[in-house]
Design an enzyme around this catalytic site. Structure first.
Site, PDB file in Angstrom:
ATOM      1  CG  HIS A  12      85.141  31.398  -3.439  1.00 30.63           C
ATOM      2  ND1 HIS A  12      84.404  30.500  -2.714  1.00 30.63           N
ATOM      3  CD2 HIS A  12      86.211  30.697  -3.897  1.00 30.63           C
ATOM      4  CE1 HIS A  12      84.985  29.315  -2.726  1.00 30.63           C
ATOM      5  NE2 HIS A  12      86.091  29.417  -3.459  1.00 30.63           N
ATOM      6  CG  HIS A  14      90.958  29.061  -4.826  1.00 34.06           C
ATOM      7  ND1 HIS A  14      91.053  28.324  -3.666  1.00 34.06           N
ATOM      8  CD2 HIS A  14      89.669  28.983  -5.216  1.00 34.06           C
ATOM      9  CE1 HIS A  14      89.864  27.805  -3.371  1.00 34.06           C
ATOM     10  NE2 HIS A  14      89.002  28.192  -4.298  1.00 34.06           N
ATOM     11  NE  ARG A  16      95.453  27.292  -6.814  1.00 34.37           N
ATOM     12  CZ  ARG A  16      94.334  26.653  -6.493  1.00 34.37           C
ATOM     13  NH1 ARG A  16      93.940  26.567  -5.241  1.00 34.37           N
ATOM     14  NH2 ARG A  16      93.594  26.100  -7.424  1.00 34.37           N
ATOM     15  CG  ASN A  40      92.104  25.869  -1.148  1.00 37.05           C
ATOM     16  OD1 ASN A  40      92.316  27.063  -1.343  1.00 37.05           O
ATOM     17  ND2 ASN A  40      91.713  25.047  -2.119  1.00 37.05           N
ATOM     18  CE  LYS A  95      85.070  27.341   1.151  1.00 37.39           C
ATOM     19  NZ  LYS A  95      85.879  27.462  -0.051  1.00 37.39           N
ATOM     20  CG  HIS A 134      83.395  23.185  -1.142  1.00 37.70           C
ATOM     21  ND1 HIS A 134      84.219  23.558  -2.184  1.00 37.70           N
ATOM     22  CD2 HIS A 134      82.686  22.120  -1.597  1.00 37.70           C
ATOM     23  CE1 HIS A 134      84.014  22.742  -3.215  1.00 37.70           C
ATOM     24  NE2 HIS A 134      83.100  21.850  -2.882  1.00 37.70           N
ATOM     25  CG  HIS A 168      81.738  27.307  -4.912  1.00 36.13           C
ATOM     26  ND1 HIS A 168      81.090  26.292  -4.276  1.00 36.13           N
ATOM     27  CD2 HIS A 168      83.027  27.252  -4.498  1.00 36.13           C
ATOM     28  CE1 HIS A 168      81.941  25.655  -3.506  1.00 36.13           C
ATOM     29  NE2 HIS A 168      83.122  26.218  -3.621  1.00 36.13           N
ATOM     30  CG  ASP A 240      85.748  28.407  -6.804  1.00 38.65           C
ATOM     31  OD1 ASP A 240      86.800  28.450  -6.141  1.00 38.65           O
ATOM     32  OD2 ASP A 240      85.132  27.349  -7.036  1.00 38.65           O
ATOM     33  CG  HIS A 244      94.575  23.616 -10.673  1.00 40.94           C
ATOM     34  ND1 HIS A 244      95.030  23.029  -9.518  1.00 40.94           N
ATOM     35  CD2 HIS A 244      93.265  23.895 -10.464  1.00 40.94           C
ATOM     36  CE1 HIS A 244      94.036  22.940  -8.643  1.00 40.94           C
ATOM     37  NE2 HIS A 244      92.954  23.465  -9.183  1.00 40.94           N
ATOM     38  CB  ALA A 256      88.435  20.360  -9.283  1.00 37.50           C
TER      39      ALA A 256
HETATM   40  C1  NCD Z   1      89.290  24.938  -5.942  1.00 42.64           C
HETATM   41  C2  NCD Z   1      90.823  24.907  -5.936  1.00 42.64           C
HETATM   42  O1  NCD Z   1      91.406  24.521  -6.949  1.00 42.64           O
HETATM   43  O2  NCD Z   1      91.418  25.293  -4.935  1.00 42.64           O
HETATM   44  N1  NCD Z   1      88.805  24.124  -7.014  1.00 42.64           N
HETATM   45  C3  NCD Z   1      87.587  24.191  -7.606  1.00 42.64           C
HETATM   46  O3  NCD Z   1      87.295  23.349  -8.444  1.00 42.64           O
HETATM   47  N2  NCD Z   1      86.726  25.159  -7.325  1.00 42.64           N
HETATM   48  C4  NCD Z   1      88.774  24.538  -4.610  1.00 42.64           C
HETATM   49  C5  NCD Z   1      87.300  24.795  -4.429  1.00 42.64           C
HETATM   50  O4  NCD Z   1      86.869  25.935  -4.253  1.00 42.64           O
HETATM   51  O5  NCD Z   1      86.530  23.822  -4.461  1.00 42.64           O
HETATM   52 ZN    ZN Z   2      87.030  27.788  -4.241  1.00 43.91          ZN
END
Ligand code: NCD
Ligand code: ZN
Length: 335
Positions: A12, A14, A16, A40, A95, A134, A168, A240, A244, A256
Site C-alpha cells: 500500500h 502512495h 503521487r 488516488n 482500490k 479504505h 491499513h 501507506d 505531502h 493526512a
Molecule cells: C493518504 C494520502 O495522502 O493519499 N493519506 C493518509 O492519511 N493515509 C490516503 C489514504 O490512504 O487514506
Molecule cells: Zn493510503
C-alpha cells in the site's frame, strides 16, 4: 547483527505524480522489490491508458529494474465485466475509497448498498481481481473504522470468492473481523505498529504523524502488533507511505498522511527485534503478500544491519517519520 530480507514488498504505497513522484519513487524502489501503488491521483486512475501511462512514469522515476509497481484502479461502481476484463492484465487490484474520506477521494463511493456495488464486484469476483478497501465511515473519527466493519462483513458474505483487503487496519475490531471471514485479508502500516493517538495529539501536536485512519488506542495497537509480529498469514505489510510537501503538513489544515518509505524496513526491523520476532519479518514483508496476491516479485536481497541510522530531517520538502531520530537498524546493502 544482520538480517537478510528477500524481495520486500510494500502492499500500500502512495507515489503521487510529477516532481513528488520523482522525489519519492527512488526511496521505495531502492529497498523494495515491488509495491502496490494507490490510484488516488488528481484525477484518479480510472482506465487502462491512465494505468499504463502512470506505470511508465513510475518506472522512469524509480530507475530500478528490480522494482515492480503493481498497479491499481480507482473503484467506480460503473465498471462492467468487459471493461474490467480488458484492464485486468495491467492491474493487481482495485482500490475502493468512500467519497471524501481521505486525501483525493472525492470521486469515491457514497452508496455502499450491495445492489449498488454488486455488478462491479461480481465481475471482479469472476475475473479474480482483488478489492482493496479504505474502510472508514464518515462518523466520529475514532469510530470510523469500527463502524465500517458491518460493510466489510456484508461484502465478504455476499462475494465469498472475492479477495477483500482491509487496508491499513488500526483497531482490534478490524483484527477480529479479519479472522471471521476466509476472504478477508489486511495490510498493516509501520506507523500504526508504533504510535497511538497520544503520539499524534497527546502532547504537542505532531502533524507529520497525522493520517487517515487516525492512530487509535494502546489496546488497538496491541492487537495489530500481535498479528503482525506472528506474521499471521492474513496480514501483510503496506506502509501507506503518503508524502505531502511540508507546507501542506505544517499548516492550519494539515493534510493526512505519514511519509515512511525511507524508514520502513529499518523501522520494522527495530520493532520486530524488540519483540523478539525478527525471524517473522520475512513473511510479514513479502511471503504473505506473495501468497495473498499470487505474485512473484523481482529478486532483491536487502541486508539490514544493527547499526545506528540517523534519519534525515527531510527528503527535500517531505518530512519522514522518525525525522532526526536515530533508528537502531539501517540498510547495509541491496543486491
Ligand atoms: C493518504 C494520502 O495522502 O493519499 N493519506 C493518509 O492519511 N493515509 C490516503 C489514504 O490512504 O487514506
Ligand atoms: Zn493510503
Amino acid at each position: 547483527m544482520k538480517i537478510k530480507l528477500d524481495s520486500p514488498l510494500d502492499m500500500h504505497l502512495h507515489l503521487r505524480d510529477g516532481d513528488m513522484l520523482k522525489r519519492v519513487a527512488p526511496l521505495s524502489s531502492k529497498s523494495f522489490a515491488g509495491a502496490l501503488v494507490m490510484p488516488n491521483l488528481i484525477p484518479p486512475v480510472t482506465d487502462k491508458d491512465m494505468v499504463e501511462d502512470y506505470k511508465t512514469r513510475i518506472l522512469e522515476a524509480a530507475g530500478d529494474e528490480s522494482f515492480e509497481p503493481y498497479m491499481t484502479l480507482f473503484f467506480k461502481p460503473e465498471y462492467d465485466y468487459d471493461f474490467l476484463k480488458d484492464v485486468k492484465e495491467k492491474i493487481l487490484a482495485i482500490k475502493l475509497y468512500p467519497a471524501g474520506i481521505t486525501t483525493n477521494s472525492s470521486d469515491g463511493v457514497d452508496n455502499f448498498s450491495v445492489e449498488a456495488l454488486a455488478p462491479t464486484l461480481e465481475a471482479m469476483s469472476e475475473l479474480g481481481i482483488p478489492l482493496c478497501v479504505h474502510g472508514e465511515t464518515n462518523g466520529f473519527v475514532m469510530d470510523r473504522e469500527a463502524e465500517f466493519i458491518p460493510i466489510y462483513e456484508r461484502l465478504a458474505r455476499r462475494f465469498p470468492d472475492l479477495k477483500i483487503i482491509m487496508e491499513h487496519i488500526t483497531t482490534k475490531e478490524a483484527v477480529e473481523a479479519l479472522m471471521r471471514y476466509e476472504n478477508l485479508y489486511a495490510t498493516i502500516t509501520l506507523h500504526h505498529l508504533y504510535i497511538t493517538l497520544d503520539d499524534v495529539a497527546g502532547g504537542l501536536l505532531r502533524p507529520h504523524l497525522f493520517c487517515k485512519p487516525i492512530a487509535k488506542r494502546p489496546e488497538d495497537r496491541m492487537s495489530l502488533r500481535k498479528v503482525a509480529f506472528m506474521a499471521h498469514e492474513k496480514v501483510m505489510f503496506g506502509s501507506d507511505s503518503a508524502p505531502h510537501p511540508r507546507d501542506k503538513k505544517e499548516a492550519p489544515g494539515c493534510a493526512a498522511g505519514v511519509f515512511t518509505a525511507p524508514v520502513a524496513l529499518p523501522g520494522l526491523a527495530a520493532i520486530f527485534e524488540e519483540a523478539g520476532v525478527l525471524e517473522n519479518l520475512q513473511k510479514f514483508v513479502s511471503d504473505n503478500a506473495q501468497k495473498i496476491y499470487g505474485i512473484t516479485p523481482p529478486k532483491k536481497e536487502v541486508i539490514l544491519k544493527k547499526e545506528p541510522f540517523e534519519v534525515p530531517e527531510s527528503y527535500e520538502d517531505v518530512v519522514p517519520m522518525f525525522s532526526q531520530q536515530t533508528l537502531p537498524w539501517r540498510i547495509e546493502s541491496v543486491i
